[in-house]
Design a protein around this motif. Structure first.
Motif, mmCIF file in Angstrom:
data_model
loop_
_atom_site.group_PDB
_atom_site.id
_atom_site.type_symbol
_atom_site.label_atom_id
_atom_site.label_comp_id
_atom_site.label_asym_id
_atom_site.label_seq_id
_atom_site.Cartn_x
_atom_site.Cartn_y
_atom_site.Cartn_z
ATOM 1 N N LEU A 169 97.036 57.944 103.481
ATOM 2 C CA LEU A 169 96.571 56.310 103.187
ATOM 3 C C LEU A 169 96.365 56.510 104.803
ATOM 4 C CD1 LEU A 169 99.241 55.127 102.415
ATOM 5 C CD2 LEU A 169 100.586 56.226 104.239
ATOM 6 N N ILE A 170 96.085 57.286 105.534
ATOM 7 C CA ILE A 170 95.569 57.197 106.923
ATOM 8 C C ILE A 170 94.466 56.158 106.478
ATOM 9 C CG2 ILE A 170 94.732 57.137 109.418
ATOM 10 C CD1 ILE A 170 97.714 56.912 108.679
ATOM 11 N N GLY A 171 93.300 57.216 106.061
ATOM 12 C CA GLY A 171 91.900 56.487 106.004
ATOM 13 C C GLY A 171 91.733 55.869 104.515
ATOM 14 N N THR A 172 92.227 55.646 103.735
ATOM 15 C CA THR A 172 92.043 54.552 103.211
ATOM 16 C C THR A 172 93.012 53.663 103.741
ATOM 17 O OG1 THR A 172 93.766 55.655 101.014
ATOM 18 C CG2 THR A 172 93.019 53.583 100.660
ATOM 19 N N ILE A 173 93.652 53.169 104.281
ATOM 20 C CA ILE A 173 93.822 51.701 105.585
ATOM 21 C C ILE A 173 93.090 51.746 106.442
ATOM 22 C CG2 ILE A 173 95.508 50.994 107.287
ATOM 23 C CD1 ILE A 173 97.698 52.440 106.079
ATOM 24 N N ILE A 174 92.273 52.193 106.792
ATOM 25 C CA ILE A 174 90.839 52.493 107.826
ATOM 26 C C ILE A 174 89.884 51.763 106.673
ATOM 27 C CG2 ILE A 174 89.226 53.417 108.674
ATOM 28 C CD1 ILE A 174 91.770 55.503 110.350
ATOM 29 N N LEU A 175 89.563 52.108 106.138
ATOM 30 C CA LEU A 175 88.622 52.147 104.680
ATOM 31 C C LEU A 175 88.704 50.786 104.368
ATOM 32 C CD1 LEU A 175 86.115 52.979 103.785
ATOM 33 C CD2 LEU A 175 87.207 54.748 101.457
ATOM 34 N N TRP A 176 89.882 50.559 103.914
ATOM 35 C CA TRP A 176 89.884 49.074 103.498
ATOM 36 C C TRP A 176 90.034 47.831 104.703
ATOM 37 C CZ3 TRP A 176 90.915 47.113 99.006
ATOM 38 C CH2 TRP A 176 91.767 45.227 99.001
ATOM 39 N N ARG A 177 90.436 48.375 106.099
ATOM 40 C CA ARG A 177 90.159 47.205 106.550
ATOM 41 C C ARG A 177 88.807 47.466 106.559
ATOM 42 N NH1 ARG A 177 91.470 43.140 109.836
ATOM 43 N NH2 ARG A 177 91.790 43.090 111.709
ATOM 44 N N THR A 178 87.975 48.178 107.374
ATOM 45 C CA THR A 178 86.517 48.104 107.061
ATOM 46 C C THR A 178 85.263 47.420 106.320
ATOM 47 O OG1 THR A 178 86.666 49.956 108.179
ATOM 48 C CG2 THR A 178 84.108 49.957 107.158
ATOM 49 N N ILE A 179 85.761 47.777 104.610
ATOM 50 C CA ILE A 179 85.437 46.768 103.898
ATOM 51 C C ILE A 179 86.048 45.633 103.404
ATOM 52 C CG2 ILE A 179 85.328 46.993 101.221
ATOM 53 C CD1 ILE A 179 86.261 50.350 101.258
ATOM 54 N N SER A 180 86.836 44.862 104.306
ATOM 55 C CA SER A 180 87.256 44.055 103.828
ATOM 56 C C SER A 180 86.695 43.122 104.942
ATOM 57 C CB SER A 180 89.014 43.667 104.383
ATOM 58 O OG SER A 180 90.185 44.148 103.152
ATOM 59 N N LEU A 181 86.664 43.220 106.120
ATOM 60 C CA LEU A 181 85.763 43.531 107.182
ATOM 61 C C LEU A 181 84.497 43.211 106.470
ATOM 62 C CD1 LEU A 181 87.342 44.704 110.369
ATOM 63 C CD2 LEU A 181 87.675 42.059 109.384
ATOM 64 N N ILE A 182 83.199 43.902 106.153
ATOM 65 C CA ILE A 182 82.422 43.977 105.916
ATOM 66 C C ILE A 182 82.497 42.381 104.868
ATOM 67 C CG2 ILE A 182 80.353 45.099 104.603
ATOM 68 C CD1 ILE A 182 81.440 48.008 105.735
ATOM 69 N N VAL A 183 82.899 42.798 103.554
ATOM 70 C CA VAL A 183 83.212 41.169 102.692
ATOM 71 C C VAL A 183 83.317 40.420 103.366
ATOM 72 C CG1 VAL A 183 84.079 40.743 100.845
ATOM 73 C CG2 VAL A 183 83.721 43.452 100.681
ATOM 74 N N ARG A 184 84.175 40.142 104.181
ATOM 75 C CA ARG A 184 84.163 38.872 104.987
ATOM 76 C C ARG A 184 83.024 38.258 106.017
ATOM 77 N NH1 ARG A 184 89.627 39.570 108.187
ATOM 78 N NH2 ARG A 184 90.462 39.903 106.049
ATOM 79 N N THR A 185 82.425 39.501 106.387
ATOM 80 C CA THR A 185 81.511 38.754 106.781
ATOM 81 C C THR A 185 80.160 38.355 105.847
ATOM 82 O OG1 THR A 185 81.867 40.196 108.933
ATOM 83 C CG2 THR A 185 79.361 39.882 108.600
ATOM 84 N N CYS A 186 80.016 39.268 105.172
ATOM 85 C CA CYS A 186 78.689 38.545 103.926
ATOM 86 C C CYS A 186 79.194 37.555 103.000
ATOM 87 C CB CYS A 186 78.740 39.630 102.881
ATOM 88 S SG CYS A 186 78.179 41.773 103.555
ATOM 89 N N LEU A 187 80.213 36.844 102.982
ATOM 90 C CA LEU A 187 80.399 35.441 102.332
ATOM 91 C C LEU A 187 80.779 34.679 103.570
ATOM 92 C CD1 LEU A 187 83.967 36.736 99.772
ATOM 93 C CD2 LEU A 187 81.706 36.435 99.861
ATOM 94 N N LEU A 188 80.757 34.581 104.401
ATOM 95 C CA LEU A 188 80.116 33.799 105.967
ATOM 96 C C LEU A 188 79.133 33.000 105.976
ATOM 97 C CD1 LEU A 188 82.047 34.687 108.431
ATOM 98 C CD2 LEU A 188 83.254 33.588 106.824
#
Length: 188
Positions: A169-188
């Motif tokens: 669960l903790i790993g999934t939360i951290i990974l989700w946040r990391t991927i979300s930030l990467i995707v957000r950065t790529c979309l800008l």
């Protein structure tokens, strides 16, 4: 998603298909799980009333069909997920701390500026959180903070890997946040 919007969609049945995929197709089970998620949302809001933007996560318990505990010696294990899980309502922030309130336990508080092993945390959830954050850090992943409320029906000591489910669960939360930030950065 905004806390109140998620709760409204949950009550309207928008997540029923997901609930059935996770927990089985009976109407009684779906109803019970919706109440469980609503309860977790309400408790999250009690502990973290200023957090409106949320994400919701689930990590299953597991049973070992073969090779039980041989993984401790780098052996192979054949495992299967069960329909018991830990759910978390999470709000991400950049405050440099993880605050995690698990139902029935004292709140865990991990400062991300010091992820070294803490002797006084041995055997506690905070040690697991700190260890997972440390591993992500070693892999070059920057971990931002979050507040979370968790509730589990994977009973501790039941042989269904409650601590492993917590770690996933903790790993999934951290990974989700990391991927979300990467995707957000790529979309800008």
């Amino acid at each position: 998603m905004i806390y109140h919007k998620f709760l409204g969609l949950l009550n309207e049945g928008c997540f029923d298909k997901v609930m059935k995929a996770l927990y089985g197709s009976s109407a009684e089970t779906t109803s019970r799980q919706k109440k469980r998620y609503a309860y977790a949302l309400e408790r999250f809001h009690e502990y973290f009333p200023n957090r409106e933007e949320i994400s919701v996560f689930s990590a299953p318990g597991r049973t070992e069909i073969g090779g039980n505990h041989t993984d401790h010696q780098h052996g192979c294990v054949l495992a299967a997920a069960v329909d018991l899980d830990i759910i978390a309502v999470v709000s991400f922030h950049n405050e440099g701390v993880i605050r995690l309130q698990s139902e029935g336990y004292p709140q865990d508080y991990v400062e991300l500026s010091d992820i070294s092993m803490q002797e006084n945390e041995k055997g506690k959830s905070a040690a697991l959180i700190r260890g997972i954050v440390s591993k992500f850090h070693d892999m070059g992943v920057e971990v931002s903070g979050f507040d979370a409320y968790t509730i589990s029906n994977v009973l501790s000591g039941s042989g269904l890997s409650s601590s492993a489910a917590f770690e996933v669960l903790i790993g999934t939360i951290i990974l989700w946040r990391t991927i979300s930030l990467i995707v957000r950065t790529c979309l800008l």
